[in-house]
Scaffold this motif. Structure first.
Motif, PDB file in Angstrom:
ATOM      1  N   GLY A  33      52.027 -43.645  25.566  1.00  0.00           N
ATOM      2  CA  GLY A  33      53.198 -42.819  25.348  1.00  0.00           C
ATOM      3  C   GLY A  33      54.270 -42.984  26.400  1.00  0.00           C
ATOM      4  O   GLY A  33      54.093 -43.634  27.429  1.00  0.00           O
ATOM      5  N   ASP A  34      55.403 -42.404  26.101  1.00  0.00           N
ATOM      6  CA  ASP A  34      56.537 -42.474  27.018  1.00  0.00           C
ATOM      7  C   ASP A  34      56.439 -41.374  28.079  1.00  0.00           C
ATOM      8  O   ASP A  34      55.468 -40.625  28.136  1.00  0.00           O
ATOM      9  N   GLU A  35      57.467 -41.266  28.904  1.00  0.00           N
ATOM     10  CA  GLU A  35      57.448 -40.298  30.001  1.00  0.00           C
ATOM     11  C   GLU A  35      57.352 -38.862  29.508  1.00  0.00           C
ATOM     12  O   GLU A  35      56.668 -38.043  30.114  1.00  0.00           O
ATOM     13  N   GLU A  57      55.905 -37.755  26.772  1.00  0.00           N
ATOM     14  CA  GLU A  57      54.529 -37.500  26.337  1.00  0.00           C
ATOM     15  C   GLU A  57      53.598 -37.328  27.529  1.00  0.00           C
ATOM     16  O   GLU A  57      52.734 -36.460  27.533  1.00  0.00           O
ATOM     17  N   ARG A  58      53.783 -38.179  28.539  1.00  0.00           N
ATOM     18  CA  ARG A  58      52.944 -38.055  29.746  1.00  0.00           C
ATOM     19  C   ARG A  58      53.190 -36.729  30.450  1.00  0.00           C
ATOM     20  O   ARG A  58      52.255 -36.081  30.921  1.00  0.00           O
TER      21      ARG A  58
END
Length: 159
Positions: free
Chosen positions: A78-80, A82-83
């Motif tokens: 995932g992208d930032e 999501e993180r």
């Protein structure tokens, strides 16, 4: 001098019942402590011990599930955004787990008080805590008046 009671039987400590961990009391189906009975008699103690043990087992099981959820999670997907969401969720999970750990420690202390004949009595005033209060909060260590005084002191210190 009478012989000492077996280690696994109900005993009296300072006029109060103590219920060793190895002693089991049969309770009728649907039993609830009644104010008409002697306060913190062996049936009351067994009822609250079972309630505390069930609560403890549930908390331990939820903690295990939390650990499994964190272990099973894929961390590099995932992208930032999501993180960041995942990190926030993990933080909440860990805080919840810490609350459970503290609650389990309080449950263990309550179980120890049952064994020692101190359960159901206020640690500050030595008065009865009361069945209704213990039903609602089986880990209570203070009667309502003492709890209110403690909360008032906490509020004053916080201001």
């Amino acid at each position: 001098m009478p012989p000492a009671p077996p280690a696994d039987s109900v005993t009296m400590q300072d006029g109060r019942y103590a219920l060793p961990a190895t002693t089991r009391i049969d309770l009728p189906n649907g039993y609830r402590p009644s104010p008409k009975e002697e306060y913190m008699n062996p049936k009351h103690l067994e009822f609250f011990r079972r309630k505390l043990q069930t609560w403890r087992e549930d908390l331990v099981e939820e903690s295990k599930q939390t650990i499994e959820n964190l272990r099973d999670e894929v961390r590099d997907v995932g992208d930032e955004a999501e993180r960041a969401t995942r990190e926030t969720e993990n933080s909440l999970e860990l805080r919840t787990r810490d609350r459970y750990r503290k609650l389990i420690a309080k449950i263990d202390k309550a179980l120890k008080r049952i064994e020692e004949g101190r359960y159901g009595f206020c640690e500050e005033t030595d008065e009865e805590i009361g069945l209704d209060r213990l039903e609602a909060r089986p880990i209570a260590t203070l009667c309502l008046d003492a709890q209110e005084r403690w909360e008032h002191r906490q509020k004053q210190m916080g201001d």
